[in-house]
Design a protein around this motif. Structure first.
Motif, mmCIF file in Angstrom:
data_model
loop_
_atom_site.group_PDB
_atom_site.id
_atom_site.type_symbol
_atom_site.label_atom_id
_atom_site.label_comp_id
_atom_site.label_asym_id
_atom_site.label_seq_id
_atom_site.Cartn_x
_atom_site.Cartn_y
_atom_site.Cartn_z
ATOM 1 N N ASN A 104 -39.380 12.139 36.457
ATOM 2 C CA ASN A 104 -39.862 13.365 36.520
ATOM 3 C C ASN A 104 -40.339 14.229 35.038
ATOM 4 O OD1 ASN A 104 -39.700 13.739 39.285
ATOM 5 N ND2 ASN A 104 -37.710 14.097 39.636
ATOM 6 N N THR A 105 -39.334 13.771 34.142
ATOM 7 C CA THR A 105 -39.514 14.490 32.747
ATOM 8 C C THR A 105 -40.710 13.647 32.178
ATOM 9 O OG1 THR A 105 -36.986 14.392 32.366
ATOM 10 C CG2 THR A 105 -38.343 14.743 30.766
ATOM 11 N N LEU A 106 -41.093 12.449 32.241
ATOM 12 C CA LEU A 106 -42.321 11.915 31.863
ATOM 13 C C LEU A 106 -43.502 12.613 32.515
ATOM 14 C CD1 LEU A 106 -41.118 8.261 31.677
ATOM 15 C CD2 LEU A 106 -41.488 9.806 29.955
ATOM 16 N N PHE A 107 -43.569 12.768 33.756
ATOM 17 C CA PHE A 107 -44.653 13.398 34.449
ATOM 18 C C PHE A 107 -44.883 14.849 33.862
ATOM 19 C CE2 PHE A 107 -46.112 16.319 37.876
ATOM 20 C CZ PHE A 107 -47.331 15.769 38.352
ATOM 21 N N PHE A 108 -43.883 15.687 33.792
ATOM 22 C CA PHE A 108 -44.037 16.926 33.271
ATOM 23 C C PHE A 108 -44.290 17.070 31.876
ATOM 24 C CE2 PHE A 108 -40.441 18.008 36.577
ATOM 25 C CZ PHE A 108 -41.429 18.283 37.626
ATOM 26 N N VAL A 109 -44.079 16.231 31.014
ATOM 27 C CA VAL A 109 -44.410 15.887 29.617
ATOM 28 C C VAL A 109 -45.638 15.588 29.407
ATOM 29 C CG1 VAL A 109 -44.163 14.691 27.585
ATOM 30 C CG2 VAL A 109 -42.076 15.682 28.624
ATOM 31 N N LEU A 110 -46.332 14.761 30.431
ATOM 32 C CA LEU A 110 -47.824 14.534 30.526
ATOM 33 C C LEU A 110 -48.535 15.745 30.745
ATOM 34 C CD1 LEU A 110 -49.956 12.247 30.572
ATOM 35 C CD2 LEU A 110 -49.722 12.240 33.002
ATOM 36 N N LEU A 111 -48.152 16.624 31.787
ATOM 37 C CA LEU A 111 -48.722 18.026 31.696
ATOM 38 C C LEU A 111 -48.900 18.715 30.540
ATOM 39 C CD1 LEU A 111 -47.464 19.150 35.388
ATOM 40 C CD2 LEU A 111 -49.429 17.464 34.746
ATOM 41 N N LEU A 112 -47.549 18.934 29.999
ATOM 42 C CA LEU A 112 -47.508 19.758 28.633
ATOM 43 C C LEU A 112 -48.624 18.989 27.550
ATOM 44 C CD1 LEU A 112 -46.027 21.865 27.024
ATOM 45 C CD2 LEU A 112 -44.208 20.103 26.517
ATOM 46 N N THR A 113 -48.499 17.558 27.480
ATOM 47 C CA THR A 113 -49.307 17.183 26.464
ATOM 48 C C THR A 113 -50.948 17.396 26.516
ATOM 49 O OG1 THR A 113 -47.832 15.275 26.400
ATOM 50 C CG2 THR A 113 -49.783 14.896 25.228
ATOM 51 N N LEU A 114 -51.133 17.427 27.779
ATOM 52 C CA LEU A 114 -52.618 17.689 28.013
ATOM 53 C C LEU A 114 -52.909 19.123 27.710
ATOM 54 C CD1 LEU A 114 -55.342 16.816 29.054
ATOM 55 C CD2 LEU A 114 -54.506 17.128 31.415
ATOM 56 N N ASN A 115 -52.168 20.218 27.927
ATOM 57 C CA ASN A 115 -52.455 21.493 27.756
ATOM 58 C C ASN A 115 -52.395 21.635 26.148
ATOM 59 O OD1 ASN A 115 -50.077 22.625 30.256
ATOM 60 N ND2 ASN A 115 -52.271 22.656 30.502
ATOM 61 N N ILE A 116 -51.402 20.982 25.315
ATOM 62 C CA ILE A 116 -51.546 21.005 23.815
ATOM 63 C C ILE A 116 -52.637 20.198 23.444
ATOM 64 C CG2 ILE A 116 -50.490 20.184 21.846
ATOM 65 C CD1 ILE A 116 -47.667 19.932 23.357
ATOM 66 N N THR A 117 -53.285 19.597 24.053
ATOM 67 C CA THR A 117 -54.504 18.674 23.606
ATOM 68 C C THR A 117 -55.497 19.771 23.988
ATOM 69 O OG1 THR A 117 -53.581 16.574 24.035
ATOM 70 C CG2 THR A 117 -55.994 16.692 23.433
ATOM 71 N N LEU A 118 -55.712 20.185 25.040
ATOM 72 C CA LEU A 118 -56.759 21.367 25.182
ATOM 73 C C LEU A 118 -56.757 22.619 24.269
ATOM 74 C CD1 LEU A 118 -57.012 20.961 29.262
ATOM 75 C CD2 LEU A 118 -58.663 20.062 27.348
ATOM 76 N N TYR A 119 -55.751 23.036 24.025
ATOM 77 C CA TYR A 119 -55.568 24.100 23.287
ATOM 78 C C TYR A 119 -56.174 23.777 21.852
ATOM 79 C CZ TYR A 119 -53.619 27.814 20.430
ATOM 80 O OH TYR A 119 -53.470 28.822 19.351
ATOM 81 N N ASP A 120 -55.650 22.770 21.203
ATOM 82 C CA ASP A 120 -56.346 22.248 20.073
ATOM 83 C C ASP A 120 -57.835 22.155 19.997
ATOM 84 O OD1 ASP A 120 -53.852 22.129 18.991
ATOM 85 O OD2 ASP A 120 -53.508 19.973 19.202
ATOM 86 N N ARG A 121 -58.532 21.571 21.097
ATOM 87 C CA ARG A 121 -59.904 21.509 21.148
ATOM 88 C C ARG A 121 -60.609 22.871 21.177
ATOM 89 N NH1 ARG A 121 -62.843 18.123 19.291
ATOM 90 N NH2 ARG A 121 -60.918 16.932 19.732
ATOM 91 N N TYR A 122 -59.935 23.767 22.444
ATOM 92 C CA TYR A 122 -60.744 24.876 22.597
ATOM 93 C C TYR A 122 -60.414 26.158 21.464
ATOM 94 C CZ TYR A 122 -61.692 22.626 26.985
ATOM 95 O OH TYR A 122 -62.193 21.851 27.930
ATOM 96 N N LYS A 123 -59.354 25.913 20.997
ATOM 97 C CA LYS A 123 -59.140 27.028 19.877
ATOM 98 C C LYS A 123 -60.093 26.762 18.728
ATOM 99 C CE LYS A 123 -56.637 30.521 17.927
ATOM 100 N NZ LYS A 123 -56.459 31.811 18.666
ATOM 101 N N VAL A 124 -60.427 25.652 18.356
ATOM 102 C CA VAL A 124 -61.469 25.563 17.351
ATOM 103 C C VAL A 124 -62.808 26.170 17.870
ATOM 104 C CG1 VAL A 124 -62.966 23.824 15.910
ATOM 105 C CG2 VAL A 124 -60.429 23.361 16.479
ATOM 106 N N LEU A 125 -63.042 25.950 19.139
ATOM 107 C CA LEU A 125 -64.403 26.618 19.507
ATOM 108 C C LEU A 125 -64.248 28.228 19.637
ATOM 109 C CD1 LEU A 125 -65.046 24.027 22.331
ATOM 110 C CD2 LEU A 125 -66.248 24.050 20.409
ATOM 111 N N HIS A 126 -63.181 28.503 19.977
ATOM 112 C CA HIS A 126 -62.943 29.937 20.142
ATOM 113 C C HIS A 126 -63.149 30.621 18.696
ATOM 114 C CE1 HIS A 126 -61.598 33.733 21.454
ATOM 115 N NE2 HIS A 126 -60.651 33.986 20.432
ATOM 116 N N VAL A 127 -62.687 30.072 17.638
ATOM 117 C CA VAL A 127 -62.729 30.660 16.439
ATOM 118 C C VAL A 127 -64.026 30.510 15.818
ATOM 119 C CG1 VAL A 127 -62.055 30.283 13.844
ATOM 120 C CG2 VAL A 127 -60.456 30.216 15.976
#
Length: 361
Positions: free
Chosen positions: A329-352
């Motif tokens: 279960n922990t690995l499953f939730f960490v996968l969700l968290l990691t995807l959120n982090i990756t998208l934040y890094d990507r889209y923050k650049v576009l927003h700026v």
């Protein structure tokens, strides 16, 4: 023994709830509505077509809710052209996230009434406007009015009904079919408020803007061969602070709803701190070596591998200090968290990039 067909249906629903949110950045309104509907019917699907005990699904359900709402927020970084609408929606998102985190720590249900999920319906309002108008026609006063109306007349009644009174609408109507008339009248009232809000907008444009503007490529950032003192100071900027806040809140929520966790608050806080520090440092290192679209998969794979390693280390060390976690279960939730982090890094650049002048002013 669990029936194979039950597990097929279970994982089909879970994977749908994992994959459908990924459509939100490109198709915001259909994507978020699909997530909203699936979130509302997933347990009904299990009741009708499986014999699975739903208690074990609750942790997945809550974490997938946080996951899809976070991607919904991240899509505003990518897509929203009205900067004030973005800032208002960002406040509504974090306000709700704080409320959910405090609720998971205290289990005080009235907190969900104090911290309603206005964010999601404000997002739907904005994207509905975007179907026929340029969202920049929405003034500050109109945006604030829309958020206030959604907060008072949509979310407060809904949060009270679900989380405080804990009533079921179907059962309520079944007990007295005439109650359906009350719901219809209230829906007509809400539609009337929506019409009043948009009645003075400019003429609509032809067609429907269902899809968000495609992103051909994120702005390329060439590798930095040497980092001076000034550049090092910039590693701690508003983006890093926001990401730390975002990761912290999501991790707190996931830690509280994680089944099979037996760890002290200090142990969880330590693990969270390690995750935040390593992820922030690693994402900065990757960002400085180019942010073109080819690197998004690389960042996700690398971040996933690092986070999985952290979880495995945590799983190894906790038993030595009278703690434990459910590894799967922990690995499953960490996968969700990691995807959120990756998208934040990507889209923050576009927003700026898209709001550089407005942000700097």
């Amino acid at each position: 023994m669990v029936d194979t067909s039950d597990m097929v249906i279970f994982w089909a629903v879970v994977m749908a709830r994992f994959l459908i949110p990924l459509t939100i950045p490109r198709y915001p309104l259909p994507g978020v509505l699909a997530c909203l509907i699936l979130d509302g019917i997933d347990q009904t699907i299990f009741q009708l077509f499986t014999s699975l005990p739903l208690e074990g699904y609750q942790s997945y359900d809550k974490s997938l809710d946080v996951y899809y709402l976070t991607i919904t927020y991240l899509s505003t970084l990518r897509n929203w052209s009205n900067l004030y609408a973005f800032k208002l929606n960002r406040f509504l998102f974090y306000y709700r996230l704080v409320g959910v985190a405090v609720f998971e720590l205290t289990q005080l249900r009235p907190l969900l009434l104090v911290f309603p999920n206005t964010f999601e319906y404000f997002f739907i309002f904005y994207e509905t406007i975007r179907l026929k108008w340029d969202p920049k026609v929405l003034t500050k006063s109109k945006l604030i009015t829309a958020a206030a109306l959604i907060w008072i007349f949509v979310k407060l009644p809904q949060e009270y009904w679900i989380h405080v009174a804990q009533l079921d609408t179907t059962d309520w109507i079944r007990a007295n079919p005439s109650n359906a008339i009350i719901l219809i009248a209230y829906a007509a009232f809400l539609l009337g408020m929506a019409w009043w809000l948009v009645r003075d907008l400019p003429p609509t444009r032809p067609g429907l803007e269902i899809a968000a503007t495609p992103v051909v490529a994120a702005p390329a950032v060439p590798p930095t061969p040497k980092i001076g003192n000034e550049q090092r100071e910039r590693l701690i900027d508003n983006s890093v602070i926001e990401k730390i806040v975002l990761i912290s809140l999501i991790t707190i929520i996931f830690a509280q709803i994680l089944p099979g966790v037996r760890a002290s608050n200090l142990q969880l806080a330590t693990g969270m701190a390690v995750l935040i520090i390593i992820n922030t440092a690693l994402s900065h290192w990757l960002a400085r070596r180019g942010t073109h679209w080819k690197s998004i998969m690389r960042e996700f794979v690398v971040m996933s591998a690092v986070n999985l390693g952290i979880v495995l280390a945590f799983n190894f060390l906790l038993p030595r200090y009278d703690g434990s976690i459910n590894l799967f279960n922990t690995l499953f939730f960490v996968l969700l968290l990691t995807l959120n982090i990756t998208l934040y890094d990507r889209y923050k650049v576009l927003h700026v990039r898209n709001h550089k002048t407005e942000i700097g002013s």
